[in-house]
Design an enzyme around this catalytic site. Structure first.
Site, PDB file in Angstrom:
ATOM      1  N   HIS A  71      28.595  42.464  40.494  1.00 42.32           N
ATOM      2  CA  HIS A  71      28.580  41.270  41.221  1.00 42.32           C
ATOM      3  C   HIS A  71      28.366  41.418  42.581  1.00 42.32           C
ATOM      4  O   HIS A  71      29.071  42.034  43.448  1.00 42.32           O
ATOM      5  CB  HIS A  71      29.659  40.274  40.948  1.00 42.32           C
ATOM      6  CG  HIS A  71      30.007  39.036  41.679  1.00 42.32           C
ATOM      7  ND1 HIS A  71      30.307  37.718  41.021  1.00 42.32           N
ATOM      8  CD2 HIS A  71      29.864  38.862  42.969  1.00 42.32           C
ATOM      9  CE1 HIS A  71      30.224  36.846  41.985  1.00 42.32           C
ATOM     10  NE2 HIS A  71      29.828  37.468  43.138  1.00 42.32           N
TER      11      HIS A  71
ATOM     12  N   HIS B 183      26.406  40.271  46.613  1.00 41.17           N
ATOM     13  CA  HIS B 183      25.443  39.353  47.324  1.00 41.17           C
ATOM     14  C   HIS B 183      24.765  40.241  48.194  1.00 41.17           C
ATOM     15  O   HIS B 183      25.385  40.877  49.152  1.00 41.17           O
ATOM     16  CB  HIS B 183      26.450  38.474  48.142  1.00 41.17           C
ATOM     17  CG  HIS B 183      27.261  37.755  47.232  1.00 41.17           C
ATOM     18  ND1 HIS B 183      26.748  36.333  46.908  1.00 41.17           N
ATOM     19  CD2 HIS B 183      28.488  37.613  46.710  1.00 41.17           C
ATOM     20  CE1 HIS B 183      27.707  35.690  46.069  1.00 41.17           C
ATOM     21  NE2 HIS B 183      28.605  36.503  45.795  1.00 41.17           N
TER      22      HIS B 183
ATOM     23  N   LYS C   2      23.762  32.496  36.438  1.00 39.27           N
ATOM     24  CA  LYS C   2      24.924  32.393  37.114  1.00 39.27           C
ATOM     25  C   LYS C   2      25.266  30.839  37.290  1.00 39.27           C
ATOM     26  O   LYS C   2      24.422  30.242  37.452  1.00 39.27           O
ATOM     27  CB  LYS C   2      24.694  32.860  38.537  1.00 39.27           C
ATOM     28  CG  LYS C   2      25.940  32.637  39.549  1.00 39.27           C
ATOM     29  CD  LYS C   2      27.162  33.305  39.158  1.00 39.27           C
ATOM     30  CE  LYS C   2      28.364  32.951  39.963  1.00 39.27           C
ATOM     31  NZ  LYS C   2      28.928  34.133  40.877  1.00 39.27           N
TER      32      LYS C   2
ATOM     33  N   HIS D 216      31.322  31.584  38.206  1.00 43.14           N
ATOM     34  CA  HIS D 216      32.490  31.468  39.216  1.00 43.14           C
ATOM     35  C   HIS D 216      33.368  30.313  38.755  1.00 43.14           C
ATOM     36  O   HIS D 216      33.079  29.354  38.696  1.00 43.14           O
ATOM     37  CB  HIS D 216      31.690  31.088  40.290  1.00 43.14           C
ATOM     38  CG  HIS D 216      32.714  30.741  41.588  1.00 43.14           C
ATOM     39  ND1 HIS D 216      32.572  31.603  42.593  1.00 43.14           N
ATOM     40  CD2 HIS D 216      33.768  30.168  41.846  1.00 43.14           C
ATOM     41  CE1 HIS D 216      33.616  31.435  43.336  1.00 43.14           C
ATOM     42  NE2 HIS D 216      34.269  30.339  43.177  1.00 43.14           N
TER      43      HIS D 216
ATOM     44  N   HIS E 228      34.983  37.993  39.477  1.00 40.28           N
ATOM     45  CA  HIS E 228      35.908  38.195  40.370  1.00 40.28           C
ATOM     46  C   HIS E 228      37.277  37.351  39.929  1.00 40.28           C
ATOM     47  O   HIS E 228      37.672  36.473  40.636  1.00 40.28           O
ATOM     48  CB  HIS E 228      35.502  37.908  41.753  1.00 40.28           C
ATOM     49  CG  HIS E 228      34.501  36.334  41.730  1.00 40.28           C
ATOM     50  ND1 HIS E 228      34.963  35.161  41.122  1.00 40.28           N
ATOM     51  CD2 HIS E 228      33.573  36.150  42.459  1.00 40.28           C
ATOM     52  CE1 HIS E 228      34.112  34.295  41.392  1.00 40.28           C
ATOM     53  NE2 HIS E 228      33.137  34.780  42.163  1.00 40.28           N
TER      54      HIS E 228
ATOM     55  N   ASP F 146      31.809  41.840  44.482  1.00 45.79           N
ATOM     56  CA  ASP F 146      31.456  40.609  45.238  1.00 45.79           C
ATOM     57  C   ASP F 146      31.239  40.978  46.779  1.00 45.79           C
ATOM     58  O   ASP F 146      31.932  39.994  47.535  1.00 45.79           O
ATOM     59  CB  ASP F 146      32.732  39.581  44.834  1.00 45.79           C
ATOM     60  CG  ASP F 146      32.499  38.305  45.520  1.00 45.79           C
ATOM     61  OD1 ASP F 146      31.349  37.961  45.676  1.00 45.79           O
ATOM     62  OD2 ASP F 146      33.308  37.355  45.727  1.00 45.79           O
TER      63      ASP F 146
HETATM   64  C1  NCD Z   1      30.406  34.495  48.193  1.00 44.84           C
HETATM   65  C2  NCD Z   1      29.440  34.416  49.328  1.00 44.84           C
HETATM   66  O1  NCD Z   1      29.791  34.599  50.489  1.00 44.84           O
HETATM   67  O2  NCD Z   1      28.245  34.239  48.960  1.00 44.84           O
HETATM   68  N1  NCD Z   1      31.755  34.562  49.052  1.00 44.84           N
HETATM   69  C3  NCD Z   1      32.960  34.833  48.461  1.00 44.84           C
HETATM   70  O3  NCD Z   1      33.793  34.818  49.168  1.00 44.84           O
HETATM   71  N2  NCD Z   1      32.942  35.768  47.232  1.00 44.84           N
HETATM   72  C4  NCD Z   1      30.164  33.464  47.068  1.00 44.84           C
HETATM   73  C5  NCD Z   1      30.997  33.627  45.807  1.00 44.84           C
HETATM   74  O4  NCD Z   1      30.917  34.751  45.200  1.00 44.84           O
HETATM   75  O5  NCD Z   1      32.150  33.004  45.818  1.00 44.84           O
HETATM   76 ZN    ZN Z   2      30.456  36.253  45.071  1.00 51.72          ZN
END
Ligand code: NCD
Ligand code: ZN
Length: 346
Positions: free
Chosen positions: A14, A16, A100, A137, A175, A248
């Site tokens: 996971h 970003h 997702k 999520h 998460h 995450d």
């Molecule tokens: C994530 C993001 O910033 O894209 N933020 C987070 O707090 N984890 C989005 C997510 O996974 O909830």
């Molecule tokens: Zn995330």
């Protein structure tokens, strides 16, 4: 005296990576230690079609520095208008690894997510048929549900009904932050797994709120009480096959974090493996780190573990990590566990 630990190269289930200048800056931080990662599709606009997935994957590969080996495992952002045929074709051609599900409004860039779960029933049934996993999520967004209860309520009101209505659907609860999440996974079968982040093994809600508000510890789902952190630690360090690492890692620039309305997300790509070695050692479970970071994830997704390895070394002196990563969008602060860590990837 130094101690070392060699593991199969880990994957991040996971992650970003964002886009543009941010992608350029954070991608090497992940690719240095990880062979593959499940790439979150919550860009602006979100990655909702196979054509958008292809374009995003190509931008990631173009941003990868020469000599680094990394495979992005792409995901499609589920909306109430997702076309089941487009999804199935993307899965059949290995363009996407999973889909997702964001409840609409649950987190950063989730406005196009699902509000009415009945509208995606057909798509979820198709996913069960073709064996495409759903990454979830798991938080409700109802204004009357306390933010600390949103995961547990999601399990009862949304996730369990979806799973009962869609036999065969493979689900990753992403998460997880609560004992409720851990217990729900343990009660499920082989079609249910969960990712656990690095930071949720380290902080509880006091770390965010006691002695001044710490914006760099704010993420979603928000960290909960200590008893929940301990349940996550027990799950991660147990080696049980249905719990695996999903950092995450979610970079936001400092002005966007240190603000009157700060963004959610902790940036952990750079130091995750040393932090995990510290956590697993503290719990007397270094021998389970490879299962959590390198073996359980691929097994759940039906993929092989990586052939290559990484070595973690523990030194007498604390490891010096950068406090920030520079990007052309602005600085991004690295997650700081608040104590010295002696492990590094060597
Ligand atoms: C994530 C993001 O910033 O894209 N933020 C987070 O707090 N984890 C989005 C997510 O996974 O909830
Ligand atoms: Zn995330």
């Amino acid at each position: 005296m130094s101690q070392s630990l060699t593991l199969r190269r880990p994957d991040d289930w996971h992650l970003h990576l964002r886009d543009g200048a941010m992608l350029q800056a954070v991608l090497p931080e992940t690719a240095r230690d990880f062979a593959r990662a499940i790439i979150m599709p919550n860009l602006v606009p979100p990655v909702v079609t196979a054509a958008q997935v292809t374009a995003y994957r190509d931008r990631i590969l173009a941003a990868l520095p020469q000599g680094m080996d990394f495979k992005p495992l792409m995901t499609l952002y589920l909306t109430e208008d997702t076309d089941a045929d487009d999804l199935a074709a993307a899965h059949a051609s290995d363009l996407i690894t999973s889909v997702k599900l964001y409840p609409a409004g649950a987190t950063t860039n989730s406005a196009s997510g699902v509000a009415n779960f009945d509208k995606v029933r057909g798509v979820l049934e198709r996913m069960a048929e073709i064996g495409c996993p759903l990454c979830v999520h798991g938080e409700v967004t109802d204004a009357d549900i306390d933010i600390f209860d949103r995961e547990a309520v999601f399990i009862d009101r949304v996730l369990d009904p979806i799973r009962r209505a869609t036999p065969g659907l493979r689900v990753v609860m992403e998460h997880i932050t609560t004992r409720d999440g851990v217990d729900y996974v343990l009660a499920g079968g082989d079609d249910l797994g969960a990712t656990i982040t690095t930071h949720h093994l380290i902080i509880n809600r006091n770390h965010i709120l006691v002695g001044g508000i710490k914006p760099h510890y704010y993420c979603l789902p928000v960290a909960k009480r200590e008893e929940h952190r301990l349940a996550l630690r027990a799950a991660a360090t147990s080696g049980r096959s249905r719990f695996f690492l999903g950092t995450d890692s979610a970079p936001h620039t400092d002005p966007n974090k240190e603000s009157a309305c700060g963004c959610a997300g902790c940036f952990t790509a750079t130091n995750t493996m040393p932090l995990l070695a510290h956590v697993f050692e503290e719990d007397g479970a270094l021998d389970q780190l490879e299962a959590f970071a390198s073996l359980n994830g691929p097994a759940f997704y039906g993929l092989s573990a990586n052939d290559t390895q990484i070595t973690l070394t523990k030194s007498a002196n604390p490891t010096v990590f950068p406090s920030k990563i520079d990007t052309d969008d602005g600085p991004v602060t690295l997650f700081d566990p608040g104590y010295p860590v002696h492990w590094s990837v060597t």
